[in-house]
Design a protein around this motif. Structure first.
Motif, PDB file in Angstrom:
ATOM      1  N   VAL A 153       0.877  -1.171   0.000  1.00 35.30           N
ATOM      2  CA  VAL A 153       0.000   0.000   0.000  1.00 35.30           C
ATOM      3  C   VAL A 153       0.914   1.221   0.000  1.00 35.30           C
ATOM      4  O   VAL A 153       1.894   1.273   0.749  1.00 35.30           O
ATOM      5  N   VAL A 154       0.617   2.189  -0.836  1.00 37.69           N
ATOM      6  CA  VAL A 154       1.449   3.393  -0.964  1.00 37.69           C
ATOM      7  C   VAL A 154       0.619   4.606  -0.556  1.00 37.69           C
ATOM      8  O   VAL A 154      -0.536   4.737  -0.962  1.00 37.69           O
ATOM      9  N   VAL A 155       1.225   5.480   0.241  1.00 36.09           N
ATOM     10  CA  VAL A 155       0.539   6.713   0.638  1.00 36.09           C
ATOM     11  C   VAL A 155       1.450   7.902   0.393  1.00 36.09           C
ATOM     12  O   VAL A 155       2.643   7.859   0.671  1.00 36.09           O
ATOM     13  N   GLY A 156       0.872   8.957  -0.167  1.00 40.76           N
ATOM     14  CA  GLY A 156       1.593  10.202  -0.341  1.00 40.76           C
ATOM     15  C   GLY A 156       1.416  11.091   0.881  1.00 40.76           C
ATOM     16  O   GLY A 156       0.293  11.321   1.321  1.00 40.76           O
ATOM     17  N   CYS A 186       7.736  13.821  -0.972  1.00 43.12           N
ATOM     18  CA  CYS A 186       8.561  14.426  -2.015  1.00 43.12           C
ATOM     19  C   CYS A 186       8.912  15.846  -1.623  1.00 43.12           C
ATOM     20  O   CYS A 186       8.062  16.610  -1.158  1.00 43.12           O
ATOM     21  N   ARG A 187      10.139  16.195  -1.827  1.00 45.06           N
ATOM     22  CA  ARG A 187      10.591  17.548  -1.537  1.00 45.06           C
ATOM     23  C   ARG A 187      11.018  18.215  -2.831  1.00 45.06           C
ATOM     24  O   ARG A 187      11.498  17.541  -3.759  1.00 45.06           O
ATOM     25  N   PRO A 188      10.848  19.509  -2.937  1.00 47.13           N
ATOM     26  CA  PRO A 188      11.345  20.215  -4.116  1.00 47.13           C
ATOM     27  C   PRO A 188      12.856  20.069  -4.206  1.00 47.13           C
ATOM     28  O   PRO A 188      13.554  20.039  -3.195  1.00 47.13           O
ATOM     29  N   GLY A 189      13.336  19.944  -5.402  1.00 43.44           N
ATOM     30  CA  GLY A 189      14.781  19.827  -5.559  1.00 43.44           C
ATOM     31  C   GLY A 189      15.147  19.160  -6.857  1.00 43.44           C
ATOM     32  O   GLY A 189      14.293  18.810  -7.664  1.00 43.44           O
ATOM     33  N   VAL A 219       6.545  -0.420   7.837  1.00 39.90           N
ATOM     34  CA  VAL A 219       6.519   0.859   7.134  1.00 39.90           C
ATOM     35  C   VAL A 219       7.886   1.162   6.532  1.00 39.90           C
ATOM     36  O   VAL A 219       8.901   1.117   7.233  1.00 39.90           O
ATOM     37  N   ASP A 220       7.889   1.468   5.254  1.00 40.14           N
ATOM     38  CA  ASP A 220       9.081   1.978   4.580  1.00 40.14           C
ATOM     39  C   ASP A 220       8.902   3.481   4.396  1.00 40.14           C
ATOM     40  O   ASP A 220       7.969   3.925   3.705  1.00 40.14           O
ATOM     41  N   ARG A 221       9.767   4.264   5.010  1.00 42.72           N
ATOM     42  CA  ARG A 221       9.711   5.718   4.873  1.00 42.72           C
ATOM     43  C   ARG A 221      10.632   6.126   3.733  1.00 42.72           C
ATOM     44  O   ARG A 221      11.834   5.864   3.759  1.00 42.72           O
ATOM     45  N   VAL A 222      10.060   6.793   2.750  1.00 42.63           N
ATOM     46  CA  VAL A 222      10.808   7.134   1.544  1.00 42.63           C
ATOM     47  C   VAL A 222      10.699   8.634   1.301  1.00 42.63           C
ATOM     48  O   VAL A 222       9.597   9.181   1.236  1.00 42.63           O
ATOM     49  N   VAL A 223      11.856   9.288   1.171  1.00 43.89           N
ATOM     50  CA  VAL A 223      11.906  10.701   0.818  1.00 43.89           C
ATOM     51  C   VAL A 223      12.637  10.816  -0.511  1.00 43.89           C
ATOM     52  O   VAL A 223      13.734  10.298  -0.681  1.00 43.89           O
ATOM     53  N   ARG A 224      11.986  11.472  -1.469  1.00 43.41           N
ATOM     54  CA  ARG A 224      12.570  11.606  -2.804  1.00 43.41           C
ATOM     55  C   ARG A 224      12.414  13.040  -3.292  1.00 43.41           C
ATOM     56  O   ARG A 224      11.431  13.709  -2.985  1.00 43.41           O
ATOM     57  N   PRO A 225      13.359  13.512  -4.080  1.00 44.38           N
ATOM     58  CA  PRO A 225      13.157  14.806  -4.743  1.00 44.38           C
ATOM     59  C   PRO A 225      12.239  14.637  -5.947  1.00 44.38           C
ATOM     60  O   PRO A 225      12.008  13.525  -6.420  1.00 44.38           O
ATOM     61  N   GLY A 226      11.705  15.726  -6.438  1.00 40.41           N
ATOM     62  CA  GLY A 226      10.893  15.673  -7.640  1.00 40.41           C
ATOM     63  C   GLY A 226       9.423  15.894  -7.369  1.00 40.41           C
ATOM     64  O   GLY A 226       8.998  16.205  -6.254  1.00 40.41           O
ATOM     65  N   ARG A 227       8.635  15.706  -8.408  1.00 42.71           N
ATOM     66  CA  ARG A 227       7.197  15.939  -8.327  1.00 42.71           C
ATOM     67  C   ARG A 227       6.491  14.746  -7.691  1.00 42.71           C
ATOM     68  O   ARG A 227       6.746  13.603  -8.061  1.00 42.71           O
ATOM     69  N   ARG A 231       6.585  10.440  -8.777  1.00 39.23           N
ATOM     70  CA  ARG A 231       7.126   9.456  -7.847  1.00 39.23           C
ATOM     71  C   ARG A 231       6.058   8.460  -7.402  1.00 39.23           C
ATOM     72  O   ARG A 231       6.318   7.261  -7.271  1.00 39.23           O
ATOM     73  N   LEU A 232       4.866   8.944  -7.134  1.00 36.16           N
ATOM     74  CA  LEU A 232       3.789   8.048  -6.716  1.00 36.16           C
ATOM     75  C   LEU A 232       3.352   7.119  -7.838  1.00 36.16           C
ATOM     76  O   LEU A 232       3.034   5.952  -7.609  1.00 36.16           O
TER      77      LEU A 232
END
Length: 277
Positions: A153-156, A186-189, A219-227, A231-232
């Motif tokens: 299951v994926v959550v934004g 997702c973070r701007p960058g 739970v897998d905590r994922v932080v990625r740059p981009g829109r 990513r989702l």
């Protein structure tokens, strides 16, 4: 007060049948009932007096609706409580009203178009923006006949309190499905840059308390740059469910990220909506 049921929109289409089967499985696993709703088509009415032809068209439409609902009931397992409703309003109006008493509203979607998107109808958009319960748009992975039953299951998760409802639904769904949960922020960058400590801290803050409430969920905590949408969508290709907020990622009534995911994700999409107070 009786327990809220899963409401399913029924219109005789292949997409609606797929959604019905998905909802019936969820209802059976969770001990909830189903309410199958068909809204009569919006026929132009005569003015100023009643017209026999118009009345006949209404009768035919009602008979067809009753037949669709009867066919739909036959798709529901015997152990699932099921009721039907033939409603005179337009589909969006009928389902919005139903959402006030529902645990969730489940809708089918057309098959993906050649460019990998579906054309969102006014009903889906209206419910995603205004329903008083979560709204689920059901579709299978590309090339499959049924929605996926495996995968995470994926959550934004964004930086606003609005994503709290999405997080709550995601943990509950992951627990029911015995699935891993991927929480993405997702973070701007610039793509390829390492995530910042601040972004990781924000994600941890938003998830605080939920792992203790659902100790069975990994739970897998994922932080990625981009829109966020890009990513989702990447994660949705391998997911069995994607959960997003109807607001956030920009604060619109129905955010652009949510609309993109509703149009393009290759798995069922839950648009988190808070229940009526």
């Amino acid at each position: 007060m009786s327990e809220p049921v899963l409401v399913v929109g029924v219109d005789g289409s292949a997409g609606a049948l797929t959604a019905l089967r998905w909802a019936a499985g969820a209802a059976r696993e969770r001990g909830r009932g189903l309410r199958l709703v068909h809204a009569l088509p919006d026929l132009p009415g005569p003015y100023p007096r009643s017209d026999p032809v118009h009345e006949q068209l209404l009768e035919v439409a009602a008979e067809e609706g009753v037949r669709m609902l009867a066919d739909a009931v036959r798709e529901v397992p015997a152990e699932v409580r099921v009721e039907t409703a033939l409603r005179p309003e337009r589909p969006a109006e009928a389902l919005l009203d139903e959402s006030h008493r529902a645990a969730m509203v489940v809708l089918g979607t057309p098959f993906l178009r050649p460019l990998g998107r579906i054309l969102l109808g006014s009903v889906s958009v209206a419910l995603a923006a205004h329903a008083r319960c979560p709204v689920i748009l059901v579709r299978p992975h590309a090339g499959d006949d049924e929605p996926p039953a495996e995968g995470p299951v994926v959550v934004g998760v964004d930086g606003t309190p609005a994503s709290e409802e999405a997080i709550a639904i995601a943990f509950e769904e992951a627990s029911w499905r015995r699935a891993r949960l991927i929480a993405l922020h997702c973070r701007p960058g610039v793509r390829g840059k390492a995530p910042t400590a601040a972004a990781e801290e924000l994600l941890a803050e938003r998830l605080a308390g939920w792992p203790e409430k659902y100790p069975d969920v990994v739970v897998d905590r994922v932080v990625r740059p981009g829109r966020p949408a890009e990513r989702l969508l990447d994660l949705a290709d391998r997911a069995q469910l994607l959960v997003v907020g109807s607001r956030g990622f920009g604060g619109l009534a129905l955010g652009s990220t949510s609309q993109t995911l509703m149009s393009s994700a290759l798995c069922p999409v839950v648009v988190a909506r808070a229940p009526a107070k």
